[in-house]
Scaffold this motif. Sequence first.
Motif, PDB file in Angstrom:
ATOM      1  N   ALA A   8      -3.515  -4.990  -7.665  1.00  0.00           N
ATOM      2  CA  ALA A   8      -4.265  -6.028  -7.564  1.00  0.00           C
ATOM      3  C   ALA A   8      -3.828  -6.826  -6.277  1.00  0.00           C
ATOM      4  O   ALA A   8      -4.417  -7.873  -5.849  1.00  0.00           O
ATOM      5  CB  ALA A   8      -4.259  -7.023  -8.700  1.00  0.00           C
ATOM      6  N   VAL A   9      -2.683  -6.135  -5.602  1.00  0.00           N
ATOM      7  CA  VAL A   9      -2.331  -6.880  -4.343  1.00  0.00           C
ATOM      8  C   VAL A   9      -2.337  -5.934  -3.047  1.00  0.00           C
ATOM      9  O   VAL A   9      -2.200  -4.605  -3.491  1.00  0.00           O
ATOM     10  CB  VAL A   9      -0.710  -7.271  -4.747  1.00  0.00           C
ATOM     11  N   SER A  10      -2.432  -6.430  -1.843  1.00  0.00           N
ATOM     12  CA  SER A  10      -2.527  -5.457  -0.935  1.00  0.00           C
ATOM     13  C   SER A  10      -1.032  -5.674  -0.004  1.00  0.00           C
ATOM     14  O   SER A  10      -0.807  -5.019   0.996  1.00  0.00           O
ATOM     15  CB  SER A  10      -3.500  -5.840   0.275  1.00  0.00           C
ATOM     16  N   GLU A  11      -0.293  -6.632  -0.449  1.00  0.00           N
ATOM     17  CA  GLU A  11       1.173  -6.756   0.265  1.00  0.00           C
ATOM     18  C   GLU A  11       2.157  -7.511  -0.582  1.00  0.00           C
ATOM     19  O   GLU A  11       1.651  -8.038  -1.792  1.00  0.00           O
ATOM     20  CB  GLU A  11       0.727  -7.555   1.615  1.00  0.00           C
ATOM     21  N   PHE A  12       3.345  -7.263  -0.321  1.00  0.00           N
ATOM     22  CA  PHE A  12       4.404  -8.219  -0.646  1.00  0.00           C
ATOM     23  C   PHE A  12       4.988  -9.032  -0.041  1.00  0.00           C
ATOM     24  O   PHE A  12       4.799  -8.726   1.238  1.00  0.00           O
ATOM     25  CB  PHE A  12       5.379  -6.869  -1.455  1.00  0.00           C
ATOM     26  N   LEU A  13       5.791 -10.017  -0.498  1.00  0.00           N
ATOM     27  CA  LEU A  13       6.732 -10.760   0.420  1.00  0.00           C
ATOM     28  C   LEU A  13       8.235 -10.399   0.222  1.00  0.00           C
ATOM     29  O   LEU A  13       8.649 -10.550  -0.868  1.00  0.00           O
ATOM     30  CB  LEU A  13       6.399 -12.069  -0.180  1.00  0.00           C
ATOM     31  N   LEU A  14       8.778 -10.310   1.368  1.00  0.00           N
ATOM     32  CA  LEU A  14      10.165 -10.201   1.285  1.00  0.00           C
ATOM     33  C   LEU A  14      10.922 -11.510   1.556  1.00  0.00           C
ATOM     34  O   LEU A  14      10.853 -11.910   2.836  1.00  0.00           O
ATOM     35  CB  LEU A  14      10.546  -9.197   2.690  1.00  0.00           C
ATOM     36  N   LEU A  15      11.600 -11.912   0.682  1.00  0.00           N
ATOM     37  CA  LEU A  15      12.307 -13.216   0.638  1.00  0.00           C
ATOM     38  C   LEU A  15      13.366 -13.107   1.606  1.00  0.00           C
ATOM     39  O   LEU A  15      13.859 -14.246   2.190  1.00  0.00           O
ATOM     40  CB  LEU A  15      12.647 -13.758  -0.475  1.00  0.00           C
ATOM     41  N   GLY A  16      13.987 -12.120   1.974  1.00  0.00           N
ATOM     42  CA  GLY A  16      15.270 -11.963   2.606  1.00  0.00           C
ATOM     43  C   GLY A  16      16.505 -12.679   1.897  1.00  0.00           C
ATOM     44  O   GLY A  16      16.293 -12.782   0.912  1.00  0.00           O
TER      45      GLY A  16
END
Length: 312
Positions: A8-16
């Motif tokens: 259901a998603v096209s990207e992720f977030l890298l919080l670092g």
Amino acid sequence: MEPRNHTAVSEFLLLGLTEDPVLQPLIFSLFLSVYLVTILGNLLIILAVSSDAHLYTPMYFFLSSLSFNDICFSTSTIPKMLLNIQTQDQSITYIGCFSQVCFVIVFVVLENFLLAVMAYDRYVAICHPLRYTVIMKPCLCVLLVLVSLFISTTDALSHTLLLLRLSFCTDIAIPQFFCELAQVLKLSCTNTLIDNILIYVASFIFGGIPFSGIIFSYVHIVSSVLRMPSSEGKHKAFSTCGSHLSVVSLFYGTAFGVYISSSVIDSPRKTAVASVMYSVVPQMLNPFIYSLRNRDVKEALRKLMGRTASFL
């Protein structure tokens, strides 16, 4: 029925490592420096070995392979982190994240096998010196590296293909500076039992067996060295193994430390900081360990620098 091959998603977030904007320039400068040192150091090892005929031996062939693997490992994670900091954009595409997972697994497992192969090389050289050239033929050395690459690639593809069956519905934030398999699995809203079982099985086989091979090799190496009559022979034998032992201790020590910290520390961000110790530090320090502790490598580097200076 669970949805398969769908997300259901096209990207992720890298919080670092931190969200503090004040620390971002410092982290960028630090990791850029680490990356450049890693690339330059490992590239110098490869050039030194390839430019000196005296280093055309199995030990230095495996060392060059290890250096190339370290370059690839660092390149699979750090540049994306630097780009995210520079653009102030934490996103990574779905395909990009899964590709990163795949490449990280390939290079971690390959590092395991290369260290085991290097230990076997030292075992044959010290415990069976008269048969060394017969056993460690060039074709066998190339075959060992290719088989290690094949196994690591197969393992990585297995994990990555299993990820494709999962769905990611709401939370897309990964508390890491790269897409780590375990962290990605935590974001899934479908059953990850098969994935977790494969992780434990693969870790036992592709981590435990090479490590056991290293232990086996060094038990026999130490036993053989202690039976040597001359102290000079003992010193020479141990000196040829010192660099490799240091690299092995650094790689497995940092990996074990990260595993312990992730079990004890209930903070994903602190675990992310700890993961730097196995995903960044060994790759940067390996060239220094070999160049500082190995006389042949130091001499080859000196010749290489001399030729480069005279050319310029």
